[in-house]
Design a protein around this motif. Structure first.
Motif, mmCIF file in Angstrom:
data_model
loop_
_atom_site.group_PDB
_atom_site.id
_atom_site.type_symbol
_atom_site.label_atom_id
_atom_site.label_comp_id
_atom_site.label_asym_id
_atom_site.label_seq_id
_atom_site.Cartn_x
_atom_site.Cartn_y
_atom_site.Cartn_z
ATOM 1 N N GLY A 45 0.814 -1.213 0.000
ATOM 2 C CA GLY A 45 0.000 0.000 0.000
ATOM 3 C C GLY A 45 0.851 1.267 0.000
ATOM 4 N N VAL A 46 1.912 1.262 0.804
ATOM 5 C CA VAL A 46 2.822 2.407 0.829
ATOM 6 C C VAL A 46 3.516 2.570 -0.522
ATOM 7 N N THR A 47 3.877 1.446 -1.144
ATOM 8 C CA THR A 47 4.523 1.500 -2.454
ATOM 9 C C THR A 47 3.612 2.131 -3.494
ATOM 10 N N LEU A 48 2.337 1.767 -3.471
ATOM 11 C CA LEU A 48 1.376 2.373 -4.401
ATOM 12 C C LEU A 48 1.248 3.872 -4.164
ATOM 13 N N LEU A 49 1.280 4.271 -2.901
ATOM 14 C CA LEU A 49 1.190 5.696 -2.595
ATOM 15 C C LEU A 49 2.438 6.442 -3.050
ATOM 16 N N VAL A 50 3.622 5.863 -2.816
ATOM 17 C CA VAL A 50 4.869 6.480 -3.270
ATOM 18 C C VAL A 50 4.898 6.540 -4.796
ATOM 19 N N ASN A 51 4.353 5.497 -5.430
ATOM 20 C CA ASN A 51 4.282 5.491 -6.885
ATOM 21 C C ASN A 51 3.398 6.630 -7.400
ATOM 22 N N MET A 72 -3.356 6.947 -9.514
ATOM 23 C CA MET A 72 -4.392 7.228 -8.524
ATOM 24 C C MET A 72 -5.364 6.059 -8.419
ATOM 25 N N ILE A 73 -5.696 5.453 -9.555
ATOM 26 C CA ILE A 73 -6.591 4.298 -9.555
ATOM 27 C C ILE A 73 -5.939 3.114 -8.845
ATOM 28 N N TRP A 74 -4.623 2.930 -9.066
ATOM 29 C CA TRP A 74 -3.912 1.853 -8.371
ATOM 30 C C TRP A 74 -4.052 1.996 -6.863
ATOM 31 N N VAL A 75 -3.865 3.204 -6.355
ATOM 32 C CA VAL A 75 -3.924 3.424 -4.907
ATOM 33 C C VAL A 75 -5.332 3.177 -4.381
ATOM 34 N N ILE A 76 -6.326 3.740 -5.052
ATOM 35 C CA ILE A 76 -7.700 3.674 -4.559
ATOM 36 C C ILE A 76 -8.251 2.251 -4.609
ATOM 37 N N LEU A 77 -7.945 1.523 -5.666
ATOM 38 C CA LEU A 77 -8.527 0.200 -5.843
ATOM 39 C C LEU A 77 -7.692 -0.914 -5.212
ATOM 40 N N PHE A 78 -6.400 -0.913 -5.468
ATOM 41 C CA PHE A 78 -5.607 -2.077 -5.103
ATOM 42 C C PHE A 78 -5.200 -2.103 -3.639
ATOM 43 N N THR A 79 -5.216 -0.994 -2.958
ATOM 44 C CA THR A 79 -4.915 -1.043 -1.521
ATOM 45 C C THR A 79 -5.977 -1.815 -0.756
#
Length: 230
Positions: A45-51, A72-79
């Motif tokens: 989750g942190v990696t997606l946010l840093v990405n 943004m979609i990666w963070v919202i959906l995949f976390t």
């Protein structure tokens, strides 16, 4: 039934936790490994946010807005999806020693590992920095590329750790004597072995018994009489 306590939300948010999570209910021999998967989920989750911030630097450096929007979609959906789809199955697998949950974890986590590898590679237009996007952008903006390099390294670390974690759980699963047939049997009879269903049935039976004790007199039925006179 245990009260839901995850995710821990502040009191001013008009939402309630969706899951019950307590590592003390995990058997001692599995608790450490289960916590490591939880930390792996946090790392992802942190990696997606840093990405997300890496793609922002990519955009401001002249890389376009497509990757920024996708990140943004990666963070919202995949976390949240990664928590529900692979952490909860492995949590329940360690908790109940269920072959069905182990199989569900294997199928989803292998897909998760495949996605993490693709994210580490960094196909342009997918909303991730990755090695391809980062290296190719060094000729355009060194500053943005250095920022992009951080999530790239994190995606690489997530991929390696995920592979090692999957191998460890697979070795444990094979060594425990579990099999696909056992998972299928649990699937067929899972409704009867579900603790929530059993608890509901027990509560219903208890309520019925309590009601019978409080009303010991059953309704009386009179025998009908018939007039034999014609």
């Amino acid at each position: 039934m245990a009260e839901n306590n995850f995710p821990p939300l502040p009191g001013f948010i008009p939402l309630k936790p969706c899951f019950h999570q307590d590592f003390e209910e995990i058997p001692d021999q599995h608790r450490t490994l289960c916590k490591r998967f939880y930390y792996l989920w946090i790392l992802y989750g942190v990696t997606l946010l840093v990405n997300f911030f890496g793609c922002m630097a990519w955009m401001f450096g002249g890389g376009g807005v497509t990757n920024f929007g996708m990140s943004m979609i990666w963070v919202i959906l995949f976390t949240p999806c990664s928590y529900v789809c692979w952490f909860r199955p492995i949590y329940n697998a360690f908790k109940t020693d269920s072959s069905f949950y182990f199989m569900a974890f294997f199928f989803v986590f292998m897909a998760q590992l495949f996605i993490a590898i693709i994210q580490a590679i960094g196909i342009p237009g997918w909303g991730v920095c990755g090695w391809l996007g980062t290296i190719s952008f060094f000729g355009t903006s060194i500053f943005a590329s250095i920022i992009m390099l951080i999530p790239t390294l994190m995606f690489t670390a997530v991929s390696v750790i995920s592979f090692l974690a999957l191998t460890k759980v697979h070795n444990f699963y094979r060594g425990s004597g579990a099999s696909m047939s056992k998972a299928q049997e649990e699937w067929v009879s899972g409704a009867w072995k579900n603790p929530h269903v059993q608890q509901a049935a027990q509560q219903a039976a208890l309520s019925a018994a309590t009601g019978a004790m409080q009303n010991p007199q059953s309704p009386q039925y009179s025998t009908p009489t018939y007039d034999n006179t014609m």
